[in-house]
Design a protein around this motif. Structure first.
Motif, PDB file in Angstrom:
ATOM      1  N   LEU A  36       0.871  -1.170   0.000  1.00 16.07           N
ATOM      2  CA  LEU A  36       0.000   0.000   0.000  1.00 16.07           C
ATOM      3  C   LEU A  36       0.909   1.221   0.000  1.00 16.07           C
ATOM      4  O   LEU A  36       1.776   1.340   0.864  1.00 16.07           O
ATOM      5  N   LEU A  38       1.204   5.617  -1.108  1.00 15.78           N
ATOM      6  CA  LEU A  38       0.676   6.886  -1.601  1.00 15.78           C
ATOM      7  C   LEU A  38       1.831   7.870  -1.700  1.00 15.78           C
ATOM      8  O   LEU A  38       2.770   7.821  -0.902  1.00 15.78           O
ATOM      9  N   THR A  52       4.293   4.332   2.757  1.00 14.00           N
ATOM     10  CA  THR A  52       4.335   2.954   2.276  1.00 14.00           C
ATOM     11  C   THR A  52       4.093   1.980   3.410  1.00 14.00           C
ATOM     12  O   THR A  52       4.406   2.252   4.574  1.00 14.00           O
ATOM     13  N   LEU A  62       2.075   0.101   8.647  1.00 14.19           N
ATOM     14  CA  LEU A  62       2.612   1.338   8.077  1.00 14.19           C
ATOM     15  C   LEU A  62       4.114   1.338   8.316  1.00 14.19           C
ATOM     16  O   LEU A  62       4.573   1.499   9.446  1.00 14.19           O
ATOM     17  N   GLU A  83      -6.340   8.736   4.223  1.00 17.64           N
ATOM     18  CA  GLU A  83      -6.610   8.052   2.958  1.00 17.64           C
ATOM     19  C   GLU A  83      -6.018   6.643   2.965  1.00 17.64           C
ATOM     20  O   GLU A  83      -6.654   5.692   2.510  1.00 17.64           O
ATOM     21  N   ALA A  84      -4.800   6.500   3.487  1.00 19.65           N
ATOM     22  CA  ALA A  84      -4.185   5.176   3.582  1.00 19.65           C
ATOM     23  C   ALA A  84      -5.009   4.260   4.487  1.00 19.65           C
ATOM     24  O   ALA A  84      -5.215   3.081   4.164  1.00 19.65           O
TER      25      ALA A  84
END
Length: 137
Positions: A36, A38, A52, A62, A83-84
């Motif tokens: 994941l 952004l 990341t 995270l 958002e993550a």
């Protein structure tokens, strides 16, 4: 004299992780682990924020979250983290886990609902600390 061979290489670290992944695959489907990430670029295309981690099962880990100093305190970091978290939640995650050092972002995470679940004292040196933090989504 030891029979062990000193090898501090990146290739050994990668191989060790691969061997652990092979063992873990006998117990769960590690292919469900997904990266994941952004990022945010400024008007000149320069990186100003990066986040990341990876999701797996109930958890979003995270791993890295960086924000250019000139953009801190303006809501960008909060928006990116939220958002993550939303992306992780859409993947079925119920929790987030992260770690941060005493001079990094502990107050930021606490304002967003993260709780310290464990503190590694004197890390990496006397007087330092690493905080392991968790949030329920």
């Amino acid at each position: 004299m030891s029979d062990f061979i000193a090898d501090h290489s990146d290739s050994l670290a990668v191989l060790a992780k691969q061997k652990i992944a092979e063992f873990n695959a006998l117990h769960w489907n590690a292919s469900l682990r997904q990266p994941l990430g952004l990022k945010k670029l400024d008007n000149q295309g320069e990186l100003i924020a990066a986040l990341t981690g990876r999701t797996f099962g109930n958890w979003f880990y995270l791993e890295s979250f960086w924000l250019a100093e000139s953009y801190r305190g303006k809501g960008l970091g909060k928006a990116m983290l939220l958002e993550a978290e939303q992306l992780a939640k859409q993947r079925g995650c119920r929790y987030v886990l992260l770690d941060t050092l005493n001079f990094q972002a502990k107050p930021f995470y606490q304002r967003l609902g993260y709780q310290i679940i464990w503190t590694q004292a004197d890390y990496p040196f006397d007087g330092g600390a690493k905080y392991f933090m968790q949030k329920q989504l």
